[in-house]
Structures are given as C-alpha cells and as structure tokens.
Design a protein around this motif. Sequence first.
Motif, PDB file in Angstrom:
ATOM      1  N   VAL A 106      39.393  38.537  41.732  1.00 28.49           N
ATOM      2  CA  VAL A 106      38.124  39.269  41.733  1.00 28.49           C
ATOM      3  C   VAL A 106      37.913  39.931  43.088  1.00 28.49           C
ATOM      4  CG1 VAL A 106      35.614  39.024  41.654  1.00 28.49           C
ATOM      5  CG2 VAL A 106      37.036  37.840  39.976  1.00 28.49           C
ATOM      6  N   GLY A 107      37.717  41.257  43.026  1.00 32.69           N
ATOM      7  CA  GLY A 107      37.351  41.997  44.232  1.00 32.69           C
ATOM      8  C   GLY A 107      35.860  42.234  44.248  1.00 32.69           C
ATOM      9  N   ARG A 108      35.444  43.412  43.743  1.00 29.32           N
ATOM     10  CA  ARG A 108      34.024  43.749  43.668  1.00 29.32           C
ATOM     11  C   ARG A 108      33.678  44.059  42.209  1.00 29.32           C
ATOM     12  NH1 ARG A 108      34.390  47.699  49.056  1.00 29.32           N
ATOM     13  NH2 ARG A 108      34.974  45.974  50.466  1.00 29.32           N
ATOM     14  N   LEU A 109      32.849  43.223  41.636  1.00 32.64           N
ATOM     15  CA  LEU A 109      32.448  43.356  40.239  1.00 32.64           C
ATOM     16  C   LEU A 109      30.959  43.648  40.150  1.00 32.64           C
ATOM     17  CD1 LEU A 109      35.244  42.098  39.722  1.00 32.64           C
ATOM     18  CD2 LEU A 109      34.203  40.645  37.987  1.00 32.64           C
ATOM     19  N   VAL A 110      30.615  44.662  39.335  1.00 35.26           N
ATOM     20  CA  VAL A 110      29.215  44.985  39.026  1.00 35.26           C
ATOM     21  C   VAL A 110      29.049  44.880  37.514  1.00 35.26           C
ATOM     22  CG1 VAL A 110      27.393  46.725  39.081  1.00 35.26           C
ATOM     23  CG2 VAL A 110      28.982  46.509  41.011  1.00 35.26           C
ATOM     24  N   LEU A 111      28.098  44.058  37.079  1.00 37.26           N
ATOM     25  CA  LEU A 111      27.859  43.805  35.662  1.00 37.26           C
ATOM     26  C   LEU A 111      26.446  44.254  35.338  1.00 37.26           C
ATOM     27  CD1 LEU A 111      29.502  40.251  35.488  1.00 37.26           C
ATOM     28  CD2 LEU A 111      30.593  42.504  35.351  1.00 37.26           C
ATOM     29  N   ASP A 112      26.327  45.366  34.628  1.00 40.95           N
ATOM     30  CA  ASP A 112      25.040  46.038  34.397  1.00 40.95           C
ATOM     31  C   ASP A 112      24.623  45.898  32.933  1.00 40.95           C
ATOM     32  OD1 ASP A 112      22.846  47.707  34.344  1.00 40.95           O
ATOM     33  OD2 ASP A 112      23.874  49.452  35.150  1.00 40.95           O
ATOM     34  N   ALA A 113      23.376  45.457  32.693  1.00 43.03           N
ATOM     35  CA  ALA A 113      22.852  45.187  31.352  1.00 43.03           C
ATOM     36  C   ALA A 113      23.547  43.956  30.779  1.00 43.03           C
ATOM     37  CB  ALA A 113      22.985  46.384  30.418  1.00 43.03           C
ATOM     38  N   ALA A 114      23.327  42.844  31.428  1.00 46.59           N
ATOM     39  CA  ALA A 114      24.082  41.624  31.156  1.00 46.59           C
ATOM     40  C   ALA A 114      23.805  41.052  29.771  1.00 46.59           C
ATOM     41  CB  ALA A 114      23.760  40.570  32.225  1.00 46.59           C
ATOM     42  N   VAL A 115      24.874  40.606  29.124  1.00 38.81           N
ATOM     43  CA  VAL A 115      24.756  39.892  27.860  1.00 38.81           C
ATOM     44  C   VAL A 115      24.532  38.414  28.156  1.00 38.81           C
ATOM     45  CG1 VAL A 115      26.282  41.535  26.718  1.00 38.81           C
ATOM     46  CG2 VAL A 115      27.232  39.408  27.653  1.00 38.81           C
ATOM     47  N   ALA A 171      34.771  36.066  44.275  1.00 37.64           N
ATOM     48  CA  ALA A 171      33.958  36.775  45.265  1.00 37.64           C
ATOM     49  C   ALA A 171      32.601  37.122  44.648  1.00 37.64           C
ATOM     50  CB  ALA A 171      34.686  38.040  45.713  1.00 37.64           C
ATOM     51  N   PRO A 172      31.624  37.552  45.463  1.00 39.85           N
ATOM     52  CA  PRO A 172      30.295  37.876  44.934  1.00 39.85           C
ATOM     53  C   PRO A 172      30.342  38.869  43.778  1.00 39.85           C
ATOM     54  CG  PRO A 172      30.225  37.808  47.314  1.00 39.85           C
ATOM     55  CD  PRO A 172      31.676  37.668  46.927  1.00 39.85           C
ATOM     56  N   ILE A 173      29.530  38.595  42.754  1.00 40.13           N
ATOM     57  CA  ILE A 173      29.450  39.427  41.554  1.00 40.13           C
ATOM     58  C   ILE A 173      28.014  39.909  41.409  1.00 40.13           C
ATOM     59  CG2 ILE A 173      29.712  39.501  39.043  1.00 40.13           C
ATOM     60  CD1 ILE A 173      31.717  37.142  39.365  1.00 40.13           C
ATOM     61  N   VAL A 174      27.808  41.220  41.384  1.00 35.93           N
ATOM     62  CA  VAL A 174      26.471  41.803  41.286  1.00 35.93           C
ATOM     63  C   VAL A 174      26.095  41.963  39.828  1.00 35.93           C
ATOM     64  CG1 VAL A 174      25.040  43.822  41.805  1.00 35.93           C
ATOM     65  CG2 VAL A 174      26.666  42.958  43.517  1.00 35.93           C
ATOM     66  N   VAL A 175      24.981  41.364  39.418  1.00 34.75           N
ATOM     67  CA  VAL A 175      24.483  41.419  38.050  1.00 34.75           C
ATOM     68  C   VAL A 175      23.180  42.216  38.044  1.00 34.75           C
ATOM     69  CG1 VAL A 175      23.707  40.092  36.051  1.00 34.75           C
ATOM     70  CG2 VAL A 175      25.513  39.177  37.543  1.00 34.75           C
ATOM     71  N   LYS A 232      22.711  33.338  37.448  1.00 31.96           N
ATOM     72  CA  LYS A 232      22.579  31.922  37.803  1.00 31.96           C
ATOM     73  C   LYS A 232      23.819  31.126  37.428  1.00 31.96           C
ATOM     74  CE  LYS A 232      19.536  27.914  37.133  1.00 31.96           C
ATOM     75  NZ  LYS A 232      18.303  27.416  36.472  1.00 31.96           N
ATOM     76  N   GLN A 233      24.386  31.406  36.250  1.00 30.21           N
ATOM     77  CA  GLN A 233      25.541  30.641  35.784  1.00 30.21           C
ATOM     78  C   GLN A 233      26.802  30.983  36.552  1.00 30.21           C
ATOM     79  OE1 GLN A 233      25.876  29.658  31.550  1.00 30.21           O
ATOM     80  NE2 GLN A 233      27.888  30.631  31.571  1.00 30.21           N
ATOM     81  N   LEU A 234      26.982  32.270  36.902  1.00 33.15           N
ATOM     82  CA  LEU A 234      28.126  32.650  37.723  1.00 33.15           C
ATOM     83  C   LEU A 234      27.884  32.149  39.145  1.00 33.15           C
ATOM     84  CD1 LEU A 234      28.727  36.313  36.477  1.00 33.15           C
ATOM     85  CD2 LEU A 234      30.047  34.252  35.880  1.00 33.15           C
ATOM     86  N   GLU A 235      28.787  31.330  39.645  1.00 34.66           N
ATOM     87  CA  GLU A 235      28.553  30.664  40.928  1.00 34.66           C
ATOM     88  C   GLU A 235      28.354  31.644  42.078  1.00 34.66           C
ATOM     89  OE1 GLU A 235      31.469  27.691  41.713  1.00 34.66           O
ATOM     90  OE2 GLU A 235      31.069  26.579  39.860  1.00 34.66           O
ATOM     91  N   SER A 236      28.965  32.817  41.982  1.00 29.73           N
ATOM     92  CA  SER A 236      28.806  33.819  43.038  1.00 29.73           C
ATOM     93  C   SER A 236      27.918  34.978  42.583  1.00 29.73           C
ATOM     94  CB  SER A 236      30.175  34.363  43.455  1.00 29.73           C
ATOM     95  OG  SER A 236      30.849  34.949  42.355  1.00 29.73           O
ATOM     96  N   GLY A 237      27.138  34.762  41.515  1.00 29.60           N
ATOM     97  CA  GLY A 237      26.304  35.830  40.978  1.00 29.60           C
ATOM     98  C   GLY A 237      25.145  36.192  41.872  1.00 29.60           C
ATOM     99  N   VAL A 238      24.856  37.492  41.955  1.00 29.45           N
ATOM    100  CA  VAL A 238      23.740  38.036  42.734  1.00 29.45           C
ATOM    101  C   VAL A 238      22.933  38.929  41.799  1.00 29.45           C
ATOM    102  CG1 VAL A 238      23.097  39.517  44.664  1.00 29.45           C
ATOM    103  CG2 VAL A 238      25.052  37.960  44.887  1.00 29.45           C
ATOM    104  N   LEU A 239      21.649  38.657  41.648  1.00 32.17           N
ATOM    105  CA  LEU A 239      20.808  39.380  40.687  1.00 32.17           C
ATOM    106  C   LEU A 239      20.112  40.570  41.332  1.00 32.17           C
ATOM    107  CD1 LEU A 239      19.507  39.547  37.846  1.00 32.17           C
ATOM    108  CD2 LEU A 239      17.671  38.070  38.724  1.00 32.17           C
TER     109      LEU A 239
END
Length: 531
Positions: free
Chosen positions: A271-280, A462-466, A485-492
């Motif tokens: 994992v490098g840089r992940l952005v997850l938009d409109a999360a399921v 690595a940090p994951i932007v949600v 919250k569930q993703l240990e490196s998740g950032v809301l």
Amino acid sequence: MRVRTLGRWAVATLALALLAACVPQQTPSPSAPAPSPSATAAVPSGEVIDVSLVPNLEVDRPTSTDSNAQPAGFEDAPKGGLAGYTKQQLDWSTCGGKYECAEVLAPLDYANPDDQAITLALAKKAATKSPKLGTLFVNPGGPGGSGRNLVTYFASTGLEQYDIVGWDPRGTNASTPVKCFDDEETQAFTELDSSPDDPAETEALIVGTWQFAQSCREHSGALLDHISTVDTVRDLDLLRQLVGDEKLTFLGYSYGTQIGSYYADVFPQQVGRLVLDAAVDITDDDSVIQAMGFDLALGNFAAWCARQKCSLGSSKQAVLKTITDFFDELDATPLKVGDRPLTQTIAVSGVAAYLYGGIPAWRTLSNDLKSALAGDGTRLLKASDRLNDRNEDGTFGSLFYSFPAIGCADGYDKGVVEAEQRWVIDQQKAPIFGTYFGPGYTCPLWTARSTIQFKPTGSGAAPIVVVGATGDPATPYQSAVTMAKQLESGVLVTYAGEGHGTFGGKSTCVDRLVIDYLVNGTVPTDGVKCQ
C-alpha cells in the motif's frame, strides 16, 4: 465481511458512472446502483407461476448443471505459473486522442494459474509533468463500472505527475465479461415488479431470478466461480507489478472502496497512497442499510423542492406523498412511453438515478417528475435506462450482468426465506426505498458460492484516506465512518453535502486534501470536515 443479499440494488456494492445527464460534468459521477435482475421474459405479465418449478428452493444457492462456456477473453495460460504472468510486457497503443490502451492476461484461478487465463483491458492517460510519481490506478465503482471509461473523464487536474490508469475488472466490459440473457430477455426482466405484493408477483420474481442465474451460468461458466473482489485485488497487484510500481497508488469510488480496503488487507506492505471515496460498508453491522441513504436523499430533495415552491407539494411531506402516490399508481397502471411501460420498479430506479447527482440534479428531477405526473414518463424512463446500463438501441451493457455476479461472489446470505424476512426489517428502517427495492432474491438463487468472508483491517498498511458525504444516497455516510475506524490506518474526511462521490469538483476543500495527499504525501487530519 458480510455483504447483504442483492435485491434490485446492492447494499454494499454499487455501479458505474452512467449519470452524465444528472450530474455536473466536472464531477466524476462515480457510481450508480445497478439493478440486480428480478424478472424474466419467460414469465409473462400477470401469469401465475408455480414456484415448484425452481429446484431446491429451500436450499441456499442451488447447484446447476456444469457449463463449458468460453467467455470472450478466455486465453491459453502462459507457461511458468504465476511468474509467466508477471513477465508480461504492457504494449500500450493509442486508442483515441491522448489515451492509450493495452491488454494483459491474468489467471482465471490464482490457485491454478496454468489452467486458464482471462483478459484484462486497461486505458492510460500519461503523465504530463515532471517528476513523474508513478501510476494512479482508478476505479469508478460498481461492481461493473468501466475503469477504462473513467480515465476519459477523471478529474486529473493537479495530478499530472501521475499516469492515470483504469482497468475493467474481470467479468466486466472488455475484461472477459459475464454473459447472461440476451437483450430482449433482459428488457422483459427489468419490467417485472421487484416489490411483489401478491403471490403471483412473488412467484414470478423468484422463478425469473432463478432463470436469470441459470442463464448466467450457462453463458459464463467457470468465470462465475472466480469473479470475487479478492480475485480483482490479485489482478490489481499484478497490474501494479506490470507498470513497475513498488507500491500501489489508488483512488476508488463506491465499490472501488471495497477493492481498496480488501487490497490493504491482502497486500498491506504494497500500500502506497490510497483514497477511498463514497465508502461502502465493510463491517458486520446491518444497522444502516443502503435504502436508508436513499430515503435520506429523497427527503432532502423533497424539503428543497418545497422551499423552491415546486409543483410537487408545499411541504417536505407533501412532496414525498406526491412521489409515493405516483409510484403506487404505477404499480396498478404503468405509464406508456412509446411501446414501453414505465412501471413502478422502473420509475423508482429512475428517481434513484437522479439522487446520485445531489443538488445539481434536483431541479431536473423536479421537472421530470412533473412531466411524468402529467403523463410523459420519457425522461424518467431514460434515467432508469442509464441506471440499468441500457443503451438507446435496446442493448444492455455488461454492468447489468457483472453486478450480480460479483456482488453474489462477495455476498453472504441465508436463503430465500431470510431475504423475505430482511425485507420486512428493511421497510421499517427505510419506509420508502426499503419497500420499493423489494426482497433480495438474487444471491440466494445464484449458482456460485460466496467467497470466504473476512473483515478487512489493513493491518500494517500506510495511511488510507476515506471520504464520506453526509447526504450520500447510495453509500450512507456511516459506512465511511465505520470504514475509517475499522481500517487501522484509516483517516476520515467528511464532506457535508449531497450526492454520491465527492472528489473531482464538488468540494474544493476535499479536492485540495486529496491532491495534497496523493502528490505530497500529506495525510489529512483525521475527522476533518469540508463543505
């Protein structure tokens, strides 16, 4: 992860950008909930069907006869096992203006890579600024959305240091697509009632859904057994290796957030840089369902419509009553649009389509509902067609078929009876769309078993932007909260606004945070809020 059974819409998996007429062009209009089929040409309207025609109805996911179908894109496997796939060279060629396309092979079954290969299709918009940062993979949602198409309208301003690459996930579009009914059968399939209110409609829905599943097995064969999100995640890591990137950089909308969260769990060190938009939803919590998001969005539209003094009503409740009364009238007497009917189910999907676009689509929705109430359902029918991936010439795109195939591969269910019990609960949680969406018969009658269920945490990633929008109709905001919250490196990152999918023109605040993260690695403050 447990995914709710598919009805006409998925609860945790959504669709592609088919709503260009409903949303502003600068926004990537990432996802629409695709239909989970619920009717069949073999069931004439009004005919009472003997449900005993469906074998093993009491058994979840009935078995079917084997199929030797060879879907388009089946190829001989390269020699050397998995190493034979990673040694491929990407042969990019111009495929329209500033875009390039390529095809690669991937194992149908990663446990048996020598047995059968499938084809994956990609598109690229090459980086135009230096220094080049690598490849940004993008996915528009679905399951079933075309990543190749997303490349052509993805909001890449500020990201010019990346090659923007989208791929059609396995089973979709140009990547060894799932095949089921023909177009005529599929059209009839969309015209049956997805929210049955008498035994004849219920039996027609069950039989039709079973026949659809049998058709998919007949025409798609073994592909249905290797089409889960975990399979797609393995494909994505193969593509990462083929473009030469040490780490994955990825931006996914809607169902694309499921791809991203699964990837973080299966390949955390890549994992490098992940952005997850409109999360399921990636939790086991069923307290918030998709229909609740649509009810919220429709209520927000109704309140706006009343404030605008629209013709649908003078108050929020009056507007909602006008709409639901119209739906109920169509249940008994569909509106003729040329030689096609605007049924209750089709009208509901048409209204849902507009809700994806948020406020920019509301005025059009108000006008088109006014026209439909006056007897002209043309625009509402076209909106539903976009949602169903139906073309103007009557043909259907692959989304209609890949959506249930992938969703049921990922999904968990306990059979037809439980689907009906859940529908009762859904109507209590979401009185409007929870009612009209109907029972989720698709997966209980599917011919492929679900994959192993797990709860992705992305431990070690690595940090994951949600990113989540408070007024999102298709992926309720709470899903972004729980994913981060569930993703240990998740950032809301929260967008206080309407519509489905935020990055790409809705919020300068969200766009700035996402671009800064992807380009400079600056991780947003967890919990930051944007307008």
